[in-house]
Design an enzyme around this catalytic site. Structure first.
Site, PDB file in Angstrom:
ATOM      1  N   LYS A 163       0.832  -1.210   0.000  1.00  0.00           N
ATOM      2  CA  LYS A 163       0.000   0.000   0.000  1.00  0.00           C
ATOM      3  C   LYS A 163       0.864   1.256   0.000  1.00  0.00           C
ATOM      4  O   LYS A 163       0.637   2.182  -0.783  1.00  0.00           O
ATOM      5  CB  LYS A 163      -0.928   0.004   1.208  1.00  0.00           C
ATOM      6  CG  LYS A 163      -1.883   1.198   1.247  1.00  0.00           C
ATOM      7  CD  LYS A 163      -2.641   1.271   2.555  1.00  0.00           C
ATOM      8  CE  LYS A 163      -1.748   1.803   3.659  1.00  0.00           C
ATOM      9  NZ  LYS A 163      -2.484   2.054   4.920  1.00  0.00           N
ATOM     10  N   ASP A 166      -6.431   1.452   0.963  1.00  0.00           N
ATOM     11  CA  ASP A 166      -6.520   1.563   2.414  1.00  0.00           C
ATOM     12  C   ASP A 166      -7.948   1.236   2.833  1.00  0.00           C
ATOM     13  O   ASP A 166      -8.751   0.758   2.028  1.00  0.00           O
ATOM     14  CB  ASP A 166      -6.085   2.956   2.883  1.00  0.00           C
ATOM     15  CG  ASP A 166      -7.054   4.050   2.437  1.00  0.00           C
ATOM     16  OD1 ASP A 166      -8.020   3.755   1.686  1.00  0.00           O
ATOM     17  OD2 ASP A 166      -6.871   5.206   2.854  1.00  0.00           O
TER      18      ASP A 166
END
Length: 228
Positions: free
Chosen positions: A121, A139
């Site tokens: 991420k 997220d």
């Protein structure tokens, strides 16, 4: 509505109403963004932005992080979630950036994920924000909003599954900004517990609203109770 049509309509809406969408982290260069994103894990951008000015002032480069120690750096990060681990991560990435990358932040996901504290991420955030690469950081906001809107399958269980479906369906030129569209929509409108559906301009595209429309309009909608 076909999924292809839903994607087109959602992208058209955001392109018109949010043509400029950026990270809310404050930074001036790739190094500062990397530090900020590492610190932002399970922490608000607001809190990170309150913390980083002192770090950037006293540790202006990876070499400065590499040269410090835990007891020196920890007080700067004390107010951030998981300060022990993040202090270690910053020192470790400072050392690796200095020793293996000439003090420069690498521009590929494969290289970035080698750094301490940097997962997929974070690597996707860095590459999309700094270099506008078509990478989608998933997220909690992106995960929630993409499923509620119906952009991805409801049985998608992991961030990677959601990432792959979004990348497959969003035109390449929009991927880097679509990340911010979904985050900001989730942060300020499509909230986790009680989404602000009555303030949302894309309920006509949203599967979640379609499913819960009657309860939402009657203002008696409550989030599902957590299982004990």
């Amino acid at each position: 509505m076909l999924r292809k049509e839903r994607y087109a309509a959602v992208i058209d809406h955001f392109a018109q109403h949010m043509p400029i969408a950026e990270t809310e982290l404050v930074f001036e260069n790739p190094y500062q963004l990397l530090v900020s994103v590492v610190l932002s894990a399970q922490c608000t951008d607001k809190r990170v932005n309150m913390t980083t000015p002192a770090i950037f002032r006293d540790f202006p480069s990876p070499a400065h992080l590499a040269a410090t120690d835990f007891d020196t750096l920890f007080p700067y990060i004390r107010s951030i979630s998981y300060p022990n681990n993040k202090t270690k991560h910053l020192i470790g990435l400072g050392k690796m950036l200095t020793a293996e990358f000439g003090g420069e932040v690498p521009s590929t996901v494969d290289e970035l994920v080698k750094l301490p504290g940097v997962g997929r991420k974070t690597a996707n955030v860095i590459t999309s924000v700094v270099w506008n690469q078509p990478n989608m950081a998933v997220d909690t906001h992106v995960f929630r909003v993409s499923k509620r809107l119906g952009l991805v399958n409801q049985n998608a269980k992991t961030p990677l599954e959601v990432e792959k479906q979004l990348i497959k369906n969003i035109p390449k030129k929009y991927v880097h900004i679509a990340h911010h569209w979904l985050i900001l929509h989730g942060r300020y409108v499509c909230l986790a517990r009680i989404p602000k559906c009555l303030e949302c301009n894309i309920t006509h595209l949203c599967r979640y609203f379609e499913k819960n429309k009657e309860a939402i309009l009657n203002k008696d909608f409550l989030p599902p109770k957590k299982k004990k």
